[in-house]
Each structure stands twice: as structure tokens, then as C-alpha cells.
Design an enzyme around this catalytic site. Structure first.
Site, PDB file in Angstrom:
ATOM      1  N   SER A 129      -1.620  -5.997   1.762  1.00 24.58           N
ATOM      2  CA  SER A 129      -2.450  -7.200   1.676  1.00 24.58           C
ATOM      3  C   SER A 129      -1.608  -8.460   1.780  1.00 24.58           C
ATOM      4  O   SER A 129      -0.452  -8.482   1.371  1.00 24.58           O
ATOM      5  CB  SER A 129      -3.213  -7.226   0.357  1.00 24.58           C
ATOM      6  OG  SER A 129      -3.959  -8.425   0.285  1.00 24.58           O
ATOM      7  N   LYS A 184      -6.301  -0.278  -2.601  1.00 29.58           N
ATOM      8  CA  LYS A 184      -6.459  -1.401  -1.667  1.00 29.58           C
ATOM      9  C   LYS A 184      -7.944  -1.709  -1.451  1.00 29.58           C
ATOM     10  O   LYS A 184      -8.354  -2.867  -1.326  1.00 29.58           O
ATOM     11  CB  LYS A 184      -5.774  -1.085  -0.329  1.00 29.58           C
ATOM     12  CG  LYS A 184      -6.004  -2.143   0.778  1.00 29.58           C
ATOM     13  CD  LYS A 184      -5.473  -3.496   0.352  1.00 29.58           C
ATOM     14  CE  LYS A 184      -5.484  -4.611   1.376  1.00 29.58           C
ATOM     15  NZ  LYS A 184      -6.424  -4.728   2.392  1.00 29.58           N
ATOM     16  N   HIS A 187      -9.047  -3.661  -4.308  1.00 28.76           N
ATOM     17  CA  HIS A 187      -8.535  -5.031  -4.097  1.00 28.76           C
ATOM     18  C   HIS A 187      -9.485  -5.812  -3.198  1.00 28.76           C
ATOM     19  O   HIS A 187      -9.854  -6.939  -3.487  1.00 28.76           O
ATOM     20  CB  HIS A 187      -7.127  -4.961  -3.475  1.00 28.76           C
ATOM     21  CG  HIS A 187      -6.671  -6.259  -2.868  1.00 28.76           C
ATOM     22  ND1 HIS A 187      -7.144  -6.724  -1.651  1.00 28.76           N
ATOM     23  CD2 HIS A 187      -5.827  -7.216  -3.320  1.00 28.76           C
ATOM     24  CE1 HIS A 187      -6.593  -7.891  -1.376  1.00 28.76           C
ATOM     25  NE2 HIS A 187      -5.788  -8.207  -2.370  1.00 28.76           N
ATOM     26  N   ASN A 188      -9.879  -5.186  -2.118  1.00 28.85           N
ATOM     27  CA  ASN A 188     -10.752  -5.889  -1.172  1.00 28.85           C
ATOM     28  C   ASN A 188     -12.133  -6.157  -1.771  1.00 28.85           C
ATOM     29  O   ASN A 188     -12.708  -7.218  -1.558  1.00 28.85           O
ATOM     30  CB  ASN A 188     -10.889  -5.080   0.123  1.00 28.85           C
ATOM     31  CG  ASN A 188      -9.697  -5.279   1.037  1.00 28.85           C
ATOM     32  OD1 ASN A 188      -8.606  -5.546   0.571  1.00 28.85           O
ATOM     33  ND2 ASN A 188      -9.899  -5.141   2.334  1.00 28.85           N
ATOM     34  N   GLU A 191     -11.775  -8.972  -3.842  1.00 29.60           N
ATOM     35  CA  GLU A 191     -11.652 -10.145  -2.952  1.00 29.60           C
ATOM     36  C   GLU A 191     -13.057 -10.632  -2.550  1.00 29.60           C
ATOM     37  O   GLU A 191     -13.336 -11.836  -2.568  1.00 29.60           O
ATOM     38  CB  GLU A 191     -10.826  -9.719  -1.734  1.00 29.60           C
ATOM     39  CG  GLU A 191     -10.692 -10.732  -0.614  1.00 29.60           C
ATOM     40  CD  GLU A 191      -9.988 -10.107   0.611  1.00 29.60           C
ATOM     41  OE1 GLU A 191      -8.891  -9.555   0.463  1.00 29.60           O
ATOM     42  OE2 GLU A 191     -10.553 -10.181   1.720  1.00 29.60           O
TER      43      GLU A 191
END
Ligand code: 6PG
Length: 483
Positions: A129, A184, A187-188, A191
Site C-alpha cells: 500500500s 491488505k 486495510h482497503n 480505507e
């Protein structure tokens, strides 16, 4: 002949920048791209004067690599990853390593780990990222897959990763199989949530308070010096100052239709699959879906009535309320994201290091923020922390923000401004702290119409009862499984 430390396939912007980053750290990198001219362009352009070695065929590419060979794929997630793996396997030896650095879906990574293991090839699926800038100067890197491969790539990855103030790299081993890509994905999802929360604050500032773009920029700028200090708040302030070619605000010219590549949706699906109420990310995904229904919304705006936003009261205290709503909702979102990781870790037998994940996200990535060091501290204090909301610091912060948060959701509702993420965060909070929810009625209704049975407060859990509610039903009940 010079032997490369690592090879990278896929010279789009992320791939190119990772190569340059590795080169800066003293590594010799061999590169290959399906369209071979891209290799020459790269060598004659951004990679000019570096140690990067170009290759025009996969055979040539593989022949330039030191053993065990480390081949990193920076190609589009999905079929292209499988295609390259298929082409590479006959050229590699047992013990060589393939690394997928794209935004792959974690079940694909798990499948690839299993297939490659049977061929003696190690596989790493890693989240990366930080966008172009991060790739070039220090991304956050979240590797998972075959742990046997980690010692062979650890130094390169930790050298090129972002570092926190204490010098620790924003990269560490996440776990087996698809764990890196799973983290990940979370994480997104987070986000998506963070971005939607910022957008809700923006709409309130613009439509309720009637603030100018400069005032909004200043507000986000000042928030960036407080608890919300983060990359996304920082760039939000920049966006409110960016002019179009004609000198007007560029933001006003951008169509209000959100795109999405799927990682937020995958997070929502994973949450539904595991029965974890990750409501904020879900609402953030749906907010993007609603935005995409532009034509329908335009039609509906002409027919459907609601209040017209107006503001009476103290502007500064309303702005403070919005700050508190954003901060408290953000805490809920991260708590939910961590709840989901915990359940997935149970299902897949991953040993996730929750503080370590916060550290990996502390720098380099899109959600990087000062806030993440507080999460790290919470897990350092109590590695078995069950829910972030139960940590004293976060509990205290949410408590302090509560009034402003409730006022914001109430005001938005009365003014007709949609705040799906502020509101769902608050409802989650109120539901989570509720010792008795109205699900007793829900169970009664299910049993009434479908004999689905219920448990009783005065009997041990796991014992199921059925009532013949009308006197006309039979004695037979449905089975009582839960998904
Ligand atoms: C990152 C980002 C990145 C992501 C984009 C686009 O960590 O650098 O998460 O990986 O793909 O932000 O995502 P959407 O198109 O779905 O918004």
C-alpha cells in the site's frame, strides 16, 4: 555476468517504482514486461543510470536471477497472475520463490500457495500500500504465504518499506497462505470507511454550514494537527485548494460517481460470511454504489421531498461535533475491522499479530495515521485485547466524543443530509453496549411463523424450545442451526 537479487515482472507505475526503490537500497533488479518495449523504455527512461537489468524473454529474465530465485509479480490481479505463474513454473527450480504484490483476492493466494507447494515452489502473496509515491519511497508491505520463503525476502522488503519514527519497518510477516492479502483487504476496507467519513463531514460543512472551500481546507488542515492527523485528512485539505485550469475549484468539476475495484466489497462479503457486523465498511461500499446511480438520483431529486438544509446555532461548536463524529466513527470502523481479522484468523488458523498490523499501517500506506500508533499501544498493553473499544484509551475517546457524535447524527437526520457511516457507527456502538437487544422478539416471530425455535433466558444456552403460538400449529419444529 551480474546476477540480480530479485526479478520483477510488470512495469506499470507501481512495478517501476518498486524497482527504483529496490535499486536505491543497493539491490540489483532484473525486469520483464509482457510488452517488451516497456522494458527498453524503462531502461532508457526512469531506470537510466541504475543497475537494473532488462530482459526480453522470460527465459532470459529467469537466467539473470541469483538462486533461490525471487520473482515478484506486479501484474493485474486475477488471471494475469495465474498466467505468469504457469509460464514461470517450468523455468524455476524447487526452492525458488514467486511473490504476488498485486491486490489479489485472498482465496486466490491460498489456492496458489497450495498448488505451488506441491511443485516445490514457494509463494508469497503480499499486500503493498501507498500508491505510486509509497512504492517509490517506502510502502507498507504485508506479506503472507509460505513462511519458508520469508527469510529470503525479509531484508529486501524491510529495506524498501516505510519506517516509523522509531525506525521500525512497516513490513513484517503476516501469516500463512492468504493472510497477507487478507490484511491488505481489511486495510482497503478501512480505507473505504475513512474516505466515506471524510465525505460525510464535507457534505455537512458544505450543505449545512455553507462553508467555502478555503474554510473547509483550513478545517481539515487544523484537524490534521489533532487526533485525526493522517494522510487522508492531509490530502483532503490539499484537494480543497486545487484549482482547475480556469482557476475554479477542481473538486466542483468532478462527477459525484464513485469507482471501486472490489477490495471493499470483498471485506463486506467476508464479514457477512463470518457473521461479523462490519457495518461501517459495508455502508461505505453501499455509499459508493448509491453514488453510482447518478441518473436515478437526479430523477429522484426532482420528486422526493425532504428538509432543505439550514443552520441555526453556533458554527464552531457544530464543527467540533463533526470532528467528534468523525473521530468516534473511525474508532468504531477500526474496531470492526479488527473484529473481522480476529474471526478470519480463527477460521484459517492464522496467528495474526494485531499490534504488528497496526505498526505496518502506521506508515507508508493510504490509511497511515498517528491514530494507528494508539492501536499499536493498545495491543502492546494487552495482546489479547478482545475489542479495541474495550481498551481504556479508545473507550475514553469514544466517551468524550459521544455528545458531539450524537448531535451530528441527529442534526444530519433533521437536515436531510445522508450520513450512513456516522450513523451506522453510532448504532453499532449503541448495539454493542446493549446487554439486551430486541432479538427476543425476533426469535419469537421466527418461532411463530416457522417453528424456528428459541433459547430461553432461564435455561442453559444450546437448549432450544418451540411454542405452539396459535394453538393450531403442530409439535414439529424446524432444526436450529445458525449460519
Ligand atoms: C493502496 C490502495 C490501493 C487501492 C486503491 C483503489 O493501499 O495503495 O488501497 O491498493 O487499490 O486505493 O481502490 P478502489 O479503486 O477500490 O477505491
Amino acid at each position: 555476468m551480474t546476477q540480480a537479487d530479485i526479478g520483477l515482472i510488470g512495469l506499470a507505475v507501481m512495478g517501476q517504482n518498486l524497482v527504483l526503490n529496490m535499486n536505491d537500497h543497493g539491490y540489483t533488479v532484473a525486469v520483464f514486461n509482457r510488452t517488451a518495449s516497456k522494458v527498453d523504455d524503462f531502461l532508457a527512461g526512469p531506470a537510466k543510470g541504475t543497475k537494473v537489468i532488462g530482459a526480453h524473454t522470460l527465459n532470459e529474465f529467469v537466467s539473470k536471477l541469483k538462486t533461490p530465485r525471487r520473482v515478484m509479480l506486479m501484474v493485474k490481479a486475477g488471471d494475469p497472475v495465474d498466467q505468469f505463474i504457469e509460464m514461470l513454473v517450468p523455468l524455476l527450480d524447487r526452492g525458488d520463490i514467486i511473490i504476488d504484490g498485486g491486490n489479489s483476492h485472498y482465496p486466490d493466494t491460498t489456492r496458489r500457495c497450495q498448488t505451488l507447494k506441491s511443485k516445490g515452489i514457494y509463494f508469497i502473496g503480499t499486500g503493498i500500500s501507498g500508491g505510486e509515491e509509497g512504492a517509490r519511497h517506502g510502502p507498507s508491505i504485508m506479506p503472507g504465504g509460505h513462511p519458508e520463503a520469508w527469510p529470503h525476502i525479509k531484508k529486501i522488503f524491510q529495506d524498501i518499506a516505510a519506517k516509523v519514527e522509531t525506525g521500525e519497518p512497516c513490513c513484517d510477516w503476516v501469516g500463512d497462505e492468504g493472510a497477507g492479502h487478507y490484511v491488505k483487504m481489511i486495510h482497503n476496507g478501512i480505507e473505504y470507511g475513512d474516505i466515506q467519513l471524510i465525505c460525510e463531514a464535507y457534505q455537512l460543512m458544505k450543505d449545512v454550514l455553507g462553508m467555502t472551500s478555503d474554510e473547509i481546507a483550513d478545517t481539515f488542515g487544523s484537524w490534521n494537527t489533532k487526533e485525526l492527523d493522517s494522510y487522508l485528512i492531509e490530502i483532503t485539505a490539499d484537494v480543497f485548494r486545487k484549482q482547475d485550469v480556469d482557476g475554479t475549484l477542481l473538486l466542483d468539476q468532478i462527477l459525484d460517481v464513485a469507482g471501486q475495484k472490489g477490495t471493499g466489497k470483498w471485506t463486506g462479503i467476508s464479514a457477512l460470511d463470518r457473521g461479523v457486523p462490519v457495518t461501517l465498511i459495508g455502508e461505505a461500499v453501499f455509499a459508493r454504489c448509491l453514488s453510482a446511480m447518478k441518473d436515478e438520483r437526479v430523477q429522484a431529486s426532482k420528486k422526493l421531498k425532504g428538509p432543505s438544509p439550514h443552520f441555526k446555532g453556533d458554527r464552531q461548536s457544530f464543527l467540533k461535533n463533526i470532528f467528534q463524529a468523525l473521530y468516534a466513527s473511525k474508532i468504531i470502523s477500526y474496531a470492526q475491522g479488527y473484529m473481522l481479522m480476529r474471526e478470519a484468523a480463527k477460521d484459517y488458523h492464522w496467528k495474526l499479530n494485531y499490534g504488528g498490523i497496526a505498526l505496518m499501517w502506521r506508515g507508508g500506506c493510504i490509511i497511515r495515521s498517528v491514530f494507528l500508533s494508539k492501536i499499536k499501544q493498545a495491543f502492546d498493553k494487552n495482546p489479547n485485547l478482545y475489542n479495541l473499544l474495550l481498551d481504556d484509551f479508545f473507550n475514553g475517546e469514544v466517551n468524550q466524543c459521544q455528545t458531539g457524535w450524537r448531535e451530528t447524527v441527529a442534526a444530519a437526520t433533521m437536515q436531510g443530509i445522508p450520513v450512513p457511516c456516522f450513523a451506522t457507527a453510532l448504532s453499532f456502538y449503541d448495539g454493542y453496549r446493549c446487554a439486551r437487544l430486541p432479538a427476543n422478539l425476533l426469535q419469537a416471530l421466527r418461532d411463530y411463523f416457522g417453528a424456528h425455535t428459541y433459547e430461553r433466558v432461564d435455561k442453559p444456552r444450546g437448549e432450544f424450545f418451540h411454542t405452539n403460538w396459535t394453538g393450531t400449529g403442530g409439535k414439529v419444529s424446524a432444526s436450529s442451526y445458525s449460519v
